[in-house]
Design a protein around this motif. Structure first.
Motif: not given
Length: 220
Positions: A149-150, A136-145, A218-220, A124-127
């Motif tokens: 983008f939301t 800015n702030g769009l959700k980006v999800k990586f699954v397999d290949n 990463y917020m710990d 999971q990342m964001r732009t």
């Protein structure tokens, strides 16, 4: 006399021949082959695919120019094609690995060797750092290949992604965006925190939400 006429005709044909690109490819995906063909069709020089292996001495993306006639603009355009596909081209202005070009001809070598990177792609990342602020702030999800983008309107765009050389590459139709990984500290209300950041390498024509970097903090 007849032989003399024949030789003159051959010399005239050679003199009038337009410079061409000789394209060597190896281990490209079907999508990459399609993208390469589309991009080659959009540049001015004729091209020909050569069914021979790429010399091991060549980098994954190599251009070999003519020693007697350098076509600067055309060579830069071909280098741009390689960069758009996520590669960093190396240009040789002299013969290499027994490959020699003259009369303005150019050798184009693209090897699709996938190399494991020294980092994992977070799920999971964001732009961030977008050319257009609204992305800015769009959700980006990586699954397999695939990467999803939301978008701003809530729609979801699912694209293919790959690792090439030291880059993350996301493919969209006939274009690609490449990203360089780093792990900078990011300022937050709770102090500086570590991140995985994938900074985009080129400003492509579209979609504009690919002209964004990708980041997870990463917020710990």
């Amino acid at each position: 006399m007849r032989n003399g006429i024949l030789i003159c005709m051959l010399l005239l044909l050679t003199a009038c021949q337009q410079p061409a690109i000789y394209v060597y490819t190896q281990a490209l995906t079907e999508l990459e082959k399609q993208q390469l063909t589309i991009r080659l069709q959009q540049q001015p020089l004729p091209y020909q695919f050569i069914q021979l292996p790429i010399p091991k001495e060549f980098a994954a993306a190599t251009l070999l120019t003519s020693e007697d006639k350098l076509l600067t603009a055309e060579t830069e355009q071909l280098a741009g094609i390689m960069q758009a596909m996520g590669y960093q081209p190396q240009i040789h202005y002299v013969s290499a690995a027994n490959h020699h070009y003259s009369n303005g001809n150019i050798g184009f070598y693209l090897r699709g060797e996938q190399i494991e990177l020294g980092f994992d792609v977070p799920e999971q990342m964001r732009t961030t750092g977008c050319v257009e602020d609204r992305y800015n702030g769009l959700k980006v999800k990586f699954v397999d290949n695939f990467v999803e983008f939301t978008l701003v309107n809530g729609a979801r765009a699912q694209l293919g992604w790959q690792r090439y050389e030291n880059y993350l590459v996301i493919n969209y139709r006939d274009t690609s965006q490449s990203y360089t990984h780093s792990s900078p500290l990011v300022a937050t209300p709770f102090g500086e925190k570590p991140s995985d950041t994938f900074r985009y390498n080129a400003h492509i024509e579209g979609p504009q939400w690919l002209n964004c970097s990708l980041q997870v903090v990463y917020m710990d």
